[in-house]
Enzyme design. Structure first.
Site, PDB file in Angstrom:
ATOM      1  N   CYS A  66      53.028 -37.098 -22.083  1.00 41.59           N
ATOM      2  CA  CYS A  66      52.417 -37.627 -23.303  1.00 41.59           C
ATOM      3  C   CYS A  66      53.533 -37.946 -24.285  1.00 41.59           C
ATOM      4  CB  CYS A  66      51.452 -36.596 -23.890  1.00 41.59           C
ATOM      5  SG  CYS A  66      50.865 -37.001 -25.549  1.00 41.59           S
ATOM      6  N   HIS A 112      47.945 -35.423 -20.367  1.00 39.70           N
ATOM      7  CA  HIS A 112      46.779 -34.549 -20.485  1.00 39.70           C
ATOM      8  C   HIS A 112      45.542 -35.237 -21.046  1.00 39.70           C
ATOM      9  CE1 HIS A 112      47.633 -34.518 -24.789  1.00 39.70           C
ATOM     10  NE2 HIS A 112      48.886 -34.201 -24.509  1.00 39.70           N
ATOM     11  N   CYS A 166      33.406   7.895  -7.859  1.00 37.86           N
ATOM     12  CA  CYS A 166      32.026   8.000  -8.344  1.00 37.86           C
ATOM     13  C   CYS A 166      31.696   6.850  -9.284  1.00 37.86           C
ATOM     14  CB  CYS A 166      31.853   9.338  -9.062  1.00 37.86           C
ATOM     15  SG  CYS A 166      30.199   9.582  -9.756  1.00 37.86           S
ATOM     16  N   CYS A 202      26.523   3.298 -15.443  1.00 41.55           N
ATOM     17  CA  CYS A 202      26.618   3.095 -13.998  1.00 41.55           C
ATOM     18  C   CYS A 202      27.620   1.980 -13.754  1.00 41.55           C
ATOM     19  CB  CYS A 202      25.251   2.737 -13.421  1.00 41.55           C
ATOM     20  SG  CYS A 202      25.316   2.235 -11.677  1.00 41.55           S
ATOM     21  N   HIS A 254      17.082   5.101 -14.919  1.00 40.58           N
ATOM     22  CA  HIS A 254      18.048   4.116 -14.432  1.00 40.58           C
ATOM     23  C   HIS A 254      17.800   3.746 -12.974  1.00 40.58           C
ATOM     24  CE1 HIS A 254      21.911   2.993 -12.492  1.00 40.58           C
ATOM     25  NE2 HIS A 254      21.928   2.153 -13.520  1.00 40.58           N
TER      26      HIS A 254
END
Length: 537
Positions: A257, A265, A310, A322, A333
């Site tokens: 450019c 661009h 876990c 969770c 849940h």
């Protein structure tokens, strides 16, 4: 990954009805190829260090002839106006010759004066009565007027030794122009005199002066910039006046450019592209990793990385969640069922990340598609072109396979436009740029128009890619080739039209809504304008 049919659901029969070209129209293709309408483009020139002096001299000669100036004053005038001839002619028309010089701080002797002026104080004496010995008003030494004194346009004369030291000091101070030593005299010293005197005592400084004169053409010229190639190719690019927003390809192969010197661009304005490029290079991988490897806390919305096996995780804010679904842990849940409303519950930080990921993914998808269509599809198309040109069983008109190369070029151009359009949309329709409050309704309508054009371009680019891939693999039967040519030529025109419409929408509908003035380079289906090598004169 979804197949093309999943992403672009359309009926092949409907496509054929939309793209049918009458047999009579095939004859028009030959006429179009025989006499194509050239796209008007400005001339851009690649200047090497060897041709730099010739390029500079072209502009200097134009000014010398226009206003009857010596080379050093013509160069000073051009530097003052950043080498823009249109500004000089405009000032000349509005203020006249004297006003033009006065505004630029240039002192010029009357047009009927000789180039060998006598020293001031002796100008009213006949030449045979002027003393042969003169006293320099700087060092107060008596010197020969004939061999050891130099006079500038203003008429002030000093000994050559003092002039030489003055020239050297001016160079060391980095001055753009070397002015006369006389107090309050603004006259510019003659380049030839500066060069001659420096060569006698300081040859290295004389070379530095020559380099300075040439560099001034680049440093103060709004129409010339160095090619940003690395390693540097040694060329500078000169564009026509008024072509600030354009994209140029240097003979070394680098496209950039001209306004910001970044890689080409368009249709993204320079300011937006600079922000996108920095964000894309610095954050795309980080955001991608965060999206894949973290979950947002449902309370504080900060990303969490699990460091154990876990899925019951406790955030630093105290919230239990969770990790499998990112939801709060309570007695009710249950996350084995997909919750369609969960997407709306993401926090602001997560929403911003998801928004960026949306545009970044599509930016990448079309960039990757373009690369594949260059490296994989083009060899197959080129092979097909060779087959068509050597197939004697097919009519000569059909064997003229330029339509295949042109269609492939249109496809590559559309991929660039599509890819960059997502970078533009990310900033245009977010909170990163400011728009006028009174234009919010217009922005919503313009956004709808832009996204519709983007969708149509995307759909037809995929269709063109599919047709080209199928053509490269079909048997060489004239009926099939004619059918494919009809589809390909029409799809190429459709894709090209959508690209132009998208550029028009951005330049004329969207950018005027911004508080900051922005512009883009014009659409070029066959790539940036190619700079020509400037020949030595």
């Amino acid at each position: 990954m979804a197949s093309d049919e999943d992403c672009y659901d359309y009926d092949d029969e409907d496509e054929e009805e939309e793209l049918v070209v009458d047999e009579d129209d095939l004859g028009l293709l030959e006429d179009e190829e025989a006499a194509p309408l050239p796209e008007l483009r400005a001339d851009h020139w690649a200047i090497t260090r060897k041709s730099l002096s010739a390029a500079q001299q072209q502009d200097i000669s134009m000014v010398m002839n226009l206003v009857n100036l010596e080379p050093h004053n013509a160069r000073a005038l051009l530097m003052h106006h950043r080498w823009k001839m249109e500004r000089i002619t405009d000032f000349l028309e509005r203020r006249g010759r004297e006003g033009l010089f006065r505004e630029a701080g240039i002192m010029v002797p009357p047009e009927d004066n000789s180039s060998t002026l006598p020293c001031r104080g002796d100008a009213d004496k006949p030449s045979h009565k002027r003393p042969r010995i003169a006293t320099c008003n700087v060092c107060f030494e008596d010197v020969s007027r004939l061999s050891d004194v130099s006079t500038m346009d203003c008429g002030h004369c000093f000994c050559n030794d003092c002039w030489t030291e003055h020239f050297l000091a001016s160079l060391d101070n980095g001055r753009k122009h070397i002015h006369c030593m006389e107090v309050k005299c603004a006259a510019i010293c003659d380049d030839a005199t500066v060069r001659r005197l420096l060569c006698l005592k300081y040859p290295a400084a004389a070379k530095r002066f020559d380099g300075f004169v040439l560099e001034s053409y680049l440093q103060n010229n709004a129409s010339v910039k160095w090619c940003p190639s690395a390693p540097h190719c040694g060329r500078a690019i000169r564009v026509d006046a008024g072509e600030r927003y354009c994209e140029v390809e240097c003979p070394c192969g680098v496209s950039f450019c001209f306004n910001c010197a970044a890689p080409a661009h368009s249709p993204v304005p320079c300011t937006m592209w600079d922000q996108w490029d920095a964000k894309f290079r610095g954050e795309s991988e980080n955001l991608k990793w965060i999206a894949v490897n973290t979950k947002s806390c449902p309370s504080c919305h900060k990303p969490i990385e699990k460091n154990g096996g876990c899925n019951h995780v406790r955030c630093r804010c105290g919230q239990h969640l969770c990790y499998a679904c990112g939801g709060k842990l309570d007695s009710t849940h249950n996350c084995n069922r997909y919750d369609e409303k969960r997407a709306a519950s993401h926090g602001a930080v997560r929403q911003q990340m998801l928004r960026y990921t949306h545009y970044c993914d599509r930016f990448n998808v079309h960039a990757i598609s373009r690369k594949a269509e260059q490296t994989t599809l083009w060899p197959a198309i080129h092979k097909r072109i060779v087959q068509l040109e050597s197939a004697n069983s097919i009519r000569p008109l059909i064997r003229q396979s330029s339509w295949l190369a042109q269609a492939h070029g249109s496809l590559l151009a559309s991929r660039l436009v599509l890819s960059r359009s997502y970078a533009f949309a990310y900033y245009m329709f977010g909170d990163e740029v400011r728009t006028y409050p009174s234009d919010r309704a217009n922005l919503a309508m313009a956004k709808e128009l832009f996204e519709n054009q983007q969708e149509q371009l995307e759909r037809n680019a995929e269709r063109l890619s599919k047709v080209l891939a199928a053509e490269a693999a079909t048997k060489l039967v004239e009926e099939e080739v004619v059918k494919t040519m009809q589809k390909t030529v029409n799809l190429s025109k459709i894709v090209d039209t959508h690209c132009r419409e998208m550029y028009t929408c951005i330049q004329d509908e969207l950018l005027p809504l911004l508080m900051e003035t922005m512009s883009i380079a014009p659409y070029r289906p066959d790539g940036p304008d190619k700079a020509k090598e400037m020949e030595l004169v």
